[in-house]
Design a protein around this motif. Structure first.
Motif, PDB file in Angstrom:
ATOM      1  N   ALA A 205      -6.200  -3.388   0.844  1.00 52.90           N
ATOM      2  CA  ALA A 205      -5.225  -4.021   0.166  1.00 52.90           C
ATOM      3  C   ALA A 205      -3.914  -3.554   0.395  1.00 52.90           C
ATOM      4  N   VAL A 206      -2.867  -4.505   0.148  1.00 52.01           N
ATOM      5  CA  VAL A 206      -1.638  -4.496   0.506  1.00 52.01           C
ATOM      6  C   VAL A 206      -0.742  -4.217  -0.797  1.00 52.01           C
ATOM      7  N   VAL A 207      -0.042  -3.410  -1.226  1.00 51.21           N
ATOM      8  CA  VAL A 207       0.694  -3.109  -2.527  1.00 51.21           C
ATOM      9  C   VAL A 207       2.296  -3.732  -2.072  1.00 51.21           C
ATOM     10  N   TYR A 229       5.413  -4.776  -9.303  1.00 48.83           N
ATOM     11  CA  TYR A 229       4.473  -4.481  -8.137  1.00 48.83           C
ATOM     12  C   TYR A 229       3.089  -5.363  -8.508  1.00 48.83           C
ATOM     13  N   LEU A 230       2.764  -5.857  -7.134  1.00 52.41           N
ATOM     14  CA  LEU A 230       1.788  -6.603  -7.248  1.00 52.41           C
ATOM     15  C   LEU A 230       0.798  -6.245  -6.130  1.00 52.41           C
ATOM     16  N   THR A 231      -0.470  -6.861  -6.049  1.00 44.93           N
ATOM     17  CA  THR A 231      -1.407  -6.533  -5.062  1.00 44.93           C
ATOM     18  C   THR A 231      -1.956  -7.778  -4.126  1.00 44.93           C
ATOM     19  N   VAL A 232      -1.842  -7.819  -2.712  1.00 46.61           N
ATOM     20  CA  VAL A 232      -2.224  -8.688  -1.843  1.00 46.61           C
ATOM     21  C   VAL A 232      -3.638  -8.290  -1.339  1.00 46.61           C
ATOM     22  N   VAL A 233      -4.493  -9.306  -1.999  1.00 50.25           N
ATOM     23  CA  VAL A 233      -5.869  -8.859  -1.799  1.00 50.25           C
ATOM     24  C   VAL A 233      -6.677  -9.766  -0.876  1.00 50.25           C
ATOM     25  N   ALA A 245      -2.933 -10.515  -6.368  1.00 49.21           N
ATOM     26  CA  ALA A 245      -3.590 -10.055  -7.785  1.00 49.21           C
ATOM     27  C   ALA A 245      -2.282  -9.498  -8.497  1.00 49.21           C
ATOM     28  N   ASP A 246      -2.019 -10.145  -9.687  1.00 41.97           N
ATOM     29  CA  ASP A 246      -0.716  -9.734 -10.298  1.00 41.97           C
ATOM     30  C   ASP A 246      -1.209  -9.086 -11.602  1.00 41.97           C
ATOM     31  N   PRO A 247      -0.864  -7.745 -11.724  1.00 39.27           N
ATOM     32  CA  PRO A 247      -1.332  -7.085 -12.879  1.00 39.27           C
ATOM     33  C   PRO A 247      -0.554  -7.435 -14.240  1.00 39.27           C
ATOM     34  N   ALA A 248       0.424  -7.934 -13.964  1.00 36.65           N
ATOM     35  CA  ALA A 248       1.248  -8.606 -15.424  1.00 36.65           C
ATOM     36  C   ALA A 248       0.416  -9.410 -16.142  1.00 36.65           C
TER      37      ALA A 248
END
Length: 274
Positions: A205-207, A229-233, A245-248
């Motif tokens: 995955a990409v951060v 910061y968020l994650t490209v899945v 995928a947004d952790p907020a």
């Protein structure tokens, strides 16, 4: 006394001419006799011809008038032809097996991952990094990830921290940092698309570190003026659109789709780990 010496001297002088005449006559008689004898016993003595002597010397001691034998011609040398070597047979060559063609990445792919929202307002970096690690079957706590990133109450400094933490906790050297210092160029947008496809198609995955606001493909508005910061899945359409995928977990939304171009603009002045 003086008178006697003069008288003796006169006698000697007077007698000398007679004695000389007698001696001369005797010598002459002997010479004539010898000449007669030589003439009667032998022919006249001839002196050697100097040219004859020279010729004799030249022909190496052979008598004058004799012909020197002609030198013998050397016998012809007979050489036998060497046997010709048999024609050489070229060594057999074996063709190396062709390498299999590199498999093209799929047009779309979404990773399996475990979502967990950030546990406080400054743990977006650790939470996004943890989501990426779960795609590699690793599930550390957000505190463990925060320690690896050096996260403080002010957040996580940059993509270099997430790159370092991902490689450390996933025990890999796959991740590299890429920065977009200003408004992204078309080349930087293309690079982001290629990096996303390469990473996700290989199971990583990409951060992404973003700032400001952006709109997803469904029209949803997402704003993080202080950075996030968020994650490209995942991706689809060969990477032109990505799943985030947004952790907020704002308004209960954990993921959404966005074009790669919009994501690149959202990361202007920041960067990503891929």
């Amino acid at each position: 006394m003086k008178h006697r010496q003069q008288l003796r001297l006169r006698r000697i002088v007077t007698a000398s001419p007679y004695r000389a005449s007698v001696v001369s006559a005797a010598v002459l008689a002997v010479g004539l006799t010898t000449g007669i004898l030589l003439t009667q016993g032998h022919g006249p003595v001839q002196a050697e011809n100097p040219s004859t002597v020279a010729v004799a010397e030249k022909i190496g001691g052979q008598a004058a008038g004799e012909m020197a034998p002609a030198p013998e011609a050397p016998a012809p040398t007979v050489t036998s032809a060497a046997p010709s070597a048999p024609p050489s047979t070229p060594p057999a060559t074996t063709k190396a097996p062709a390498k299999p063609a590199k498999k093209a990445p799929p047009a779309s792919k979404v990773l399996d991952y475990e979502y967990e929202a950030q546990i406080n307002g400054w743990y977006c970096g650790p939470a996004a990094t943890r989501i990426a690690l779960t795609a590699r079957d690793r599930s550390p706590s957000q505190d463990e990830v925060a320690a690896a990133l050096g996260t403080t109450g002010n957040g996580t400094n940059s993509a270099d921290d997430t790159t370092r933490g991902l490689n450390q906790l996933a025990k890999t050297d796959f991740y590299r940092s890429t920065f977009i210092p200003g408004a992204p160029s078309p080349a930087q947008m293309d690079q982001l698309q290629a990096d996303v496809v390469h990473a996700i198609s290989n199971g990583y995955a990409v951060v992404a570190n973003i700032v400001g606001s952006a709109t997803d493909t469904e029209g949803g508005w997402h704003a993080y003026d202080g950075g996030h910061y968020l994650t490209v899945v995942g991706y689809r359409d060969n990477g032109r659109t990505v799943q985030i995928a947004d952790p907020a977990f704002v308004n209960g939304v954990s993921s959404y789709w966005m074009t790669t171009i919009d994501l690149a603009n959202w990361m202007a002045t920041r960067g990503y780990s891929a």
